[in-house]
Write a protein that holds these residues in place. Sequence first.
Motif, PDB file in Angstrom:
ATOM      1  N   VAL A 222      14.437   1.133 -65.502  1.00 42.25           N
ATOM      2  CA  VAL A 222      15.463   2.106 -65.125  1.00 42.25           C
ATOM      3  C   VAL A 222      16.822   1.511 -65.452  1.00 42.25           C
ATOM      4  O   VAL A 222      17.170   0.438 -64.979  1.00 42.25           O
TER       5      VAL A 222
ATOM      6  N   ARG B  62      21.738  11.039 -63.546  1.00 44.30           N
ATOM      7  CA  ARG B  62      21.122  11.795 -62.451  1.00 44.30           C
ATOM      8  C   ARG B  62      22.165  12.172 -61.399  1.00 44.30           C
ATOM      9  O   ARG B  62      22.124  13.267 -60.838  1.00 44.30           O
TER      10      ARG B  62
ATOM     11  N   ASN C 152      11.993   3.115 -56.856  1.00 43.57           N
ATOM     12  CA  ASN C 152      10.818   2.366 -56.424  1.00 43.57           C
ATOM     13  C   ASN C 152      11.246   0.929 -56.108  1.00 43.57           C
ATOM     14  O   ASN C 152      12.106   0.380 -56.804  1.00 43.57           O
TER      15      ASN C 152
ATOM     16  N   VAL D 253       8.816   6.768 -54.204  1.00 49.41           N
ATOM     17  CA  VAL D 253       9.333   7.107 -55.532  1.00 49.41           C
ATOM     18  C   VAL D 253       8.504   6.371 -56.587  1.00 49.41           C
ATOM     19  O   VAL D 253       8.349   5.150 -56.510  1.00 49.41           O
TER      20      VAL D 253
ATOM     21  N   ARG E  66       9.844   3.773 -62.479  1.00 44.37           N
ATOM     22  CA  ARG E  66      10.642   4.336 -63.568  1.00 44.37           C
ATOM     23  C   ARG E  66      11.206   5.720 -63.225  1.00 44.37           C
ATOM     24  O   ARG E  66      11.600   6.467 -64.110  1.00 44.37           O
ATOM     25  N   SER E  67      11.248   6.063 -61.945  1.00 40.88           N
ATOM     26  CA  SER E  67      11.785   7.358 -61.529  1.00 40.88           C
ATOM     27  C   SER E  67      13.023   7.161 -60.665  1.00 40.88           C
ATOM     28  O   SER E  67      13.245   6.089 -60.104  1.00 40.88           O
TER      29      SER E  67
ATOM     30  N   GLN F 210      15.313   9.418 -57.706  1.00 44.16           N
ATOM     31  CA  GLN F 210      15.478  10.615 -56.884  1.00 44.16           C
ATOM     32  C   GLN F 210      16.853  10.555 -56.230  1.00 44.16           C
ATOM     33  O   GLN F 210      17.208   9.558 -55.597  1.00 44.16           O
TER      34      GLN F 210
END
Length: 238
Positions: free
Chosen positions: A27, A35, A62, A109, A112-113, A115
């Motif tokens: 990330v 984002r 994460n 989470v 690689r994400s 939120q």
Amino acid sequence: MSALSRFEQFMEQLVEGSVARLFRSPVQPVEIARRLERAMESQQSISVKRVIVPSFYRAFLNPQDFAAFQPVQAQLEQEMATYLSELAQERGFAMLEHPRVVLAEDAAVPRRSIQVVAELTNNQGAETTQVMAPAVPAPPARKRHALLLLQTPAGPQPIPVESTAVAIGRGLGNDVILEDTRVSRHHAQLRYRQRRFWITDLGSTNGTFVNGARISETALRDGDVVSLGGLELTFKDQ
């Protein structure tokens, strides 16, 4: 210098320091910034005299991804807050207070994400008195669907335009990534305003063209051919 350019300059200076391992994370900081930008764009409160956007943002990662950011967490949070403040000024948005960004870990989470949760104010902070003009109804949802058609040897490849602000380029932080050497890392941006999409060149090396004419910014119409340094896409707005 735009807010995005200044943020990228900060990240370039950071990578030259002692935290290069951050940039081996799956990330990247610019992805988080994107984002946050989307959260700001999508949560607009329209009043009589201004458009108000959130000023408090939490980005959840994460735990394994979050660990790479911990050594410079405070720097990143401050710089991302400055980025959002400058971005709001560029786009004519208002905030109820100076923006704040918090990076946090959440095991729910996926790797690689990212939120993001955005709020108008930080309700956990000091009490704030808000005086706002009476709200007016939001404009009706846009029912048309825009996309870019990229010609490939296998045939036309549709690229849906799913946001009011879409960054296009070769870099991994873009919303539309075009792996072509003619395309700059941050080549162009699509933005929806005044009931149509506009395309803006972001200082690209090989230029942005619409129907053969080089542009810095122009409104797009259905069927226009956009060339990014020679890579052609057809804009469809239906």
